[in-house]
Structures are given as structure tokens and as C-alpha cells.
Design a protein around this motif. Sequence first.
Motif, PDB file in Angstrom:
ATOM      1  N   PHE A 184       0.855  -1.185   0.000  1.00  0.00           N
ATOM      2  CA  PHE A 184       0.000   0.000   0.000  1.00  0.00           C
ATOM      3  C   PHE A 184       0.891   1.235   0.000  1.00  0.00           C
ATOM      4  CE2 PHE A 184      -2.608  -3.380   1.664  1.00  0.00           C
ATOM      5  CZ  PHE A 184      -3.820  -3.172   1.024  1.00  0.00           C
ATOM      6  N   LYS A 185       0.787   2.030  -1.073  1.00  0.00           N
ATOM      7  CA  LYS A 185       1.655   3.189  -1.249  1.00  0.00           C
ATOM      8  C   LYS A 185       0.840   4.472  -1.279  1.00  0.00           C
ATOM      9  CE  LYS A 185       5.181   0.692  -3.904  1.00  0.00           C
ATOM     10  NZ  LYS A 185       5.990   0.680  -5.153  1.00  0.00           N
ATOM     11  N   GLY A 186       1.557   5.595  -1.276  1.00  0.00           N
ATOM     12  CA  GLY A 186       0.941   6.902  -1.389  1.00  0.00           C
ATOM     13  C   GLY A 186       1.793   7.781  -2.265  1.00  0.00           C
ATOM     14  N   PRO A 187       1.385   9.033  -2.474  1.00  0.00           N
ATOM     15  CA  PRO A 187       2.173   9.963  -3.298  1.00  0.00           C
ATOM     16  C   PRO A 187       3.297  10.599  -2.486  1.00  0.00           C
ATOM     17  CG  PRO A 187       0.182  11.035  -2.563  1.00  0.00           C
ATOM     18  CD  PRO A 187       0.115   9.619  -2.039  1.00  0.00           C
ATOM     19  N   TYR A 188       4.098   9.736  -1.887  1.00  0.00           N
ATOM     20  CA  TYR A 188       5.212  10.186  -1.057  1.00  0.00           C
ATOM     21  C   TYR A 188       6.388   9.236  -1.277  1.00  0.00           C
ATOM     22  CZ  TYR A 188       2.817   6.662   1.847  1.00  0.00           C
ATOM     23  OH  TYR A 188       2.188   5.527   2.288  1.00  0.00           O
ATOM     24  N   PRO A 189       7.588   9.591  -0.834  1.00  0.00           N
ATOM     25  CA  PRO A 189       8.748   8.715  -1.060  1.00  0.00           C
ATOM     26  C   PRO A 189       8.555   7.337  -0.442  1.00  0.00           C
ATOM     27  CG  PRO A 189       9.437  10.891  -0.312  1.00  0.00           C
ATOM     28  CD  PRO A 189       7.945  10.850  -0.168  1.00  0.00           C
ATOM     29  N   ASP A 190       8.897   6.308  -1.198  1.00  0.00           N
ATOM     30  CA  ASP A 190       8.791   4.924  -0.741  1.00  0.00           C
ATOM     31  C   ASP A 190      10.087   4.579  -0.009  1.00  0.00           C
ATOM     32  OD1 ASP A 190       7.760   2.375  -0.422  1.00  0.00           O
ATOM     33  OD2 ASP A 190       8.294   1.702  -2.432  1.00  0.00           O
ATOM     34  N   ALA A 191      10.189   5.029   1.259  1.00  0.00           N
ATOM     35  CA  ALA A 191      11.455   4.931   1.992  1.00  0.00           C
ATOM     36  C   ALA A 191      11.729   3.523   2.515  1.00  0.00           C
ATOM     37  CB  ALA A 191      11.461   5.934   3.145  1.00  0.00           C
ATOM     38  N   PHE A 192      10.713   2.894   3.066  1.00  0.00           N
ATOM     39  CA  PHE A 192      10.816   1.529   3.586  1.00  0.00           C
ATOM     40  C   PHE A 192       9.401   1.016   3.802  1.00  0.00           C
ATOM     41  CE2 PHE A 192      10.737   4.338   7.181  1.00  0.00           C
ATOM     42  CZ  PHE A 192       9.907   3.721   8.088  1.00  0.00           C
ATOM     43  N   HIS A 193       9.276  -0.229   4.220  1.00  0.00           N
ATOM     44  CA  HIS A 193       7.956  -0.834   4.392  1.00  0.00           C
ATOM     45  C   HIS A 193       7.741  -1.329   5.811  1.00  0.00           C
ATOM     46  CE1 HIS A 193       7.951  -1.962  -0.174  1.00  0.00           C
ATOM     47  NE2 HIS A 193       7.683  -0.691   0.026  1.00  0.00           N
ATOM     48  N   CYS A 194       6.521  -1.157   6.307  1.00  0.00           N
ATOM     49  CA  CYS A 194       6.070  -1.855   7.503  1.00  0.00           C
ATOM     50  C   CYS A 194       5.402  -3.141   7.017  1.00  0.00           C
ATOM     51  CB  CYS A 194       5.089  -1.001   8.303  1.00  0.00           C
ATOM     52  SG  CYS A 194       5.875   0.392   9.137  1.00  0.00           S
ATOM     53  N   VAL A 195       5.826  -4.263   7.560  1.00  0.00           N
ATOM     54  CA  VAL A 195       5.430  -5.562   7.030  1.00  0.00           C
ATOM     55  C   VAL A 195       4.701  -6.373   8.094  1.00  0.00           C
ATOM     56  CG1 VAL A 195       6.240  -7.707   5.987  1.00  0.00           C
ATOM     57  CG2 VAL A 195       7.441  -5.558   5.511  1.00  0.00           C
ATOM     58  N   VAL A 196       3.515  -6.863   7.746  1.00  0.00           N
ATOM     59  CA  VAL A 196       2.781  -7.788   8.610  1.00  0.00           C
ATOM     60  C   VAL A 196       3.068  -9.205   8.118  1.00  0.00           C
ATOM     61  CG1 VAL A 196       0.526  -8.516   9.457  1.00  0.00           C
ATOM     62  CG2 VAL A 196       0.963  -6.091   9.016  1.00  0.00           C
ATOM     63  N   ALA A 197       3.578 -10.047   9.010  1.00  0.00           N
ATOM     64  CA  ALA A 197       3.959 -11.407   8.630  1.00  0.00           C
ATOM     65  C   ALA A 197       3.393 -12.423   9.618  1.00  0.00           C
ATOM     66  CB  ALA A 197       5.475 -11.543   8.562  1.00  0.00           C
ATOM     67  N   GLU A 198       3.141 -13.605   9.091  1.00  0.00           N
ATOM     68  CA  GLU A 198       2.670 -14.740   9.891  1.00  0.00           C
ATOM     69  C   GLU A 198       3.808 -15.749  10.058  1.00  0.00           C
ATOM     70  OE1 GLU A 198      -1.304 -16.920   9.128  1.00  0.00           O
ATOM     71  OE2 GLU A 198       0.231 -18.178   8.175  1.00  0.00           O
ATOM     72  N   TRP A 199       3.899 -16.329  11.244  1.00  0.00           N
ATOM     73  CA  TRP A 199       4.903 -17.344  11.549  1.00  0.00           C
ATOM     74  C   TRP A 199       4.224 -18.506  12.265  1.00  0.00           C
ATOM     75  CZ3 TRP A 199      10.249 -15.640  11.031  1.00  0.00           C
ATOM     76  CH2 TRP A 199      10.397 -14.268  10.790  1.00  0.00           C
ATOM     77  N   ARG A 200       4.917 -19.640  12.320  1.00  0.00           N
ATOM     78  CA  ARG A 200       4.430 -20.766  13.114  1.00  0.00           C
ATOM     79  C   ARG A 200       5.531 -21.245  14.058  1.00  0.00           C
ATOM     80  NH1 ARG A 200       0.476 -24.929   9.927  1.00  0.00           N
ATOM     81  NH2 ARG A 200      -0.884 -23.388   8.952  1.00  0.00           N
ATOM     82  N   ARG A 213       2.220  -5.188   2.981  1.00  0.00           N
ATOM     83  CA  ARG A 213       3.203  -4.169   3.347  1.00  0.00           C
ATOM     84  C   ARG A 213       2.579  -2.777   3.231  1.00  0.00           C
ATOM     85  NH1 ARG A 213       9.262  -5.199   1.929  1.00  0.00           N
ATOM     86  NH2 ARG A 213       9.495  -7.387   2.554  1.00  0.00           N
ATOM     87  N   ILE A 214       3.074  -1.866   4.056  1.00  0.00           N
ATOM     88  CA  ILE A 214       2.642  -0.473   4.005  1.00  0.00           C
ATOM     89  C   ILE A 214       3.871   0.384   3.773  1.00  0.00           C
ATOM     90  CG2 ILE A 214       1.488   1.411   5.219  1.00  0.00           C
ATOM     91  CD1 ILE A 214       0.165  -0.748   6.994  1.00  0.00           C
ATOM     92  N   SER A 215       3.877   1.129   2.683  1.00  0.00           N
ATOM     93  CA  SER A 215       4.993   2.021   2.370  1.00  0.00           C
ATOM     94  C   SER A 215       4.998   3.212   3.333  1.00  0.00           C
ATOM     95  CB  SER A 215       4.859   2.517   0.928  1.00  0.00           C
ATOM     96  OG  SER A 215       5.817   3.511   0.653  1.00  0.00           O
ATOM     97  N   MET A 216       6.190   3.543   3.841  1.00  0.00           N
ATOM     98  CA  MET A 216       6.350   4.656   4.770  1.00  0.00           C
ATOM     99  C   MET A 216       7.285   5.699   4.157  1.00  0.00           C
ATOM    100  SD  MET A 216       4.389   3.495   7.141  1.00  0.00           S
ATOM    101  CE  MET A 216       4.617   4.809   8.337  1.00  0.00           C
ATOM    102  N   ASN A 217       7.017   6.968   4.450  1.00  0.00           N
ATOM    103  CA  ASN A 217       7.815   8.043   3.865  1.00  0.00           C
ATOM    104  C   ASN A 217       8.923   8.557   4.771  1.00  0.00           C
ATOM    105  OD1 ASN A 217       4.987   9.341   4.839  1.00  0.00           O
ATOM    106  ND2 ASN A 217       6.659  10.710   5.377  1.00  0.00           N
ATOM    107  N   GLY A 218       8.921   8.176   6.037  1.00  0.00           N
ATOM    108  CA  GLY A 218       9.949   8.657   6.954  1.00  0.00           C
ATOM    109  C   GLY A 218      10.135   7.700   8.110  1.00  0.00           C
ATOM    110  N   PRO A 219      11.155   7.929   8.936  1.00  0.00           N
ATOM    111  CA  PRO A 219      11.512   6.950   9.970  1.00  0.00           C
ATOM    112  C   PRO A 219      10.664   6.983  11.233  1.00  0.00           C
ATOM    113  CG  PRO A 219      13.027   8.794  10.039  1.00  0.00           C
ATOM    114  CD  PRO A 219      12.123   9.033   8.859  1.00  0.00           C
TER     115      PRO A 219
END
Length: 202
Positions: free
Chosen positions: A49-65, A84-90
Motif C-alpha cells: 500500500f503506497k501513497g504519493p510520497y517517497p517509498d522509503a521503507f515498508h512496515c510488514v505484517v507477517a505470519e509465523w508458526r 506491506r505499508i509504504s512509509m515516507n519517513g523513519p
Amino acid sequence: ALEVNDRHKGLRSFAFHPEWKSSGKPGYRKFYTVSTETVGSAPAGVEVFKGPYPDAFHCVVAEWRTYAGDFTRIDPSTRRELFRISMNGPHHNADQLMFDPNAKPGNDNYGKLFLTVGDGGYGDGRDKYDSAQNTGRLLGKILRFNPTDTSGGKRYGIPSTNPFVGKPGWLPHIWALGLRHPQNIAFDTGGAKQLICFDIGQ
């Protein structure tokens, strides 16, 4: 040591599925993490999921067992990314994952995963990309989704009872919006058993 401008990065939160010890159930041995990852690490087929902003890094939801014979150990080969969710800053990134501890089988919230996501802004006192009020972005929101609903080849499901499902221009994941940095949520185990959100920032 982490750099000051990276203090909202890394492993952000984790949550065990309420069925993680129930053999034969969809959530058996499963738990979930949200973490920050590089843009280049995105595997093919995972929604970003992105926006009209810099694609700096991603927040990622993951499943594990966990291992079937040892619930205290994670099987790293089972990692599966949901989205994943694209983030524009730290700063003001995704924060907390949580299942409603009050929900029992048959309850609408049962097995649904809540996630808080900040607006991506920090320091200048504003959400400069106006993401928190934008219904087509996941930043500045609380989300609700079903991580074990993989019917039809999906990576996760959206509950039909989410408040904005089917509303044109709205991402159906949205449970609440207009938030700055909802770092923490909790559920009242007494009273009305409501969700409580701790939102901070300018």
C-alpha cells in the motif's frame, strides 16, 4: 545502537493467535509480527500500500508458526507476508498488533487482528502528505483484518463488518482514522469491553 532517526524501526509488535494452541483450528501454532523492512526485500505477489510520497521503507505484517513439537521455538521457514505499508519517513510507523482478548468463538472480533499505523510524520508538527484523513491510504489508521482467511488464494481477509467495507474511495481495512501516532491499544476486560487507543504527537 539505533540512530535517533531510526527509533521507530525494527520489530514493532507481535501477537499470538487465540487458537495458537488449538490443534486443527485455523490459528494453530500461528503468531504475527509487524516490522520495518527494506523496499527491495518485498517478495513477488505481496500487496504494498503506497501513497504519493517517497517509498522509503515498508512496515510488514507477517505470519509465523512455532514448531509442532516445541511451542517455545519459531520455525523460520514458515514466515508468510500478508501485506506491506509504504512509509515516507523513519517515525510514526506501524506499532501494535492485537487480538481482542474478550472475543470468544462466534463473536465478530474473534480471530480478527487489529493494527495501529502512524501517519508517517514527525518533527515538523504536521502530517505533510495528509495521510491520516485520506481514506485511500493506511497511514494514520487502526486496521482490522482476518489473517487466517486465505480462501480463494487470498493472503488475508477483510471482515464484512468493518465499518467502511463497500464504501467507494475507502480501503476496507480501516477501523478508525484521523490518528497521529496510535502507539498502543488495549481492550477493557470489564465494563463495555471497548478498544482503548493511546494516540500521541503534535
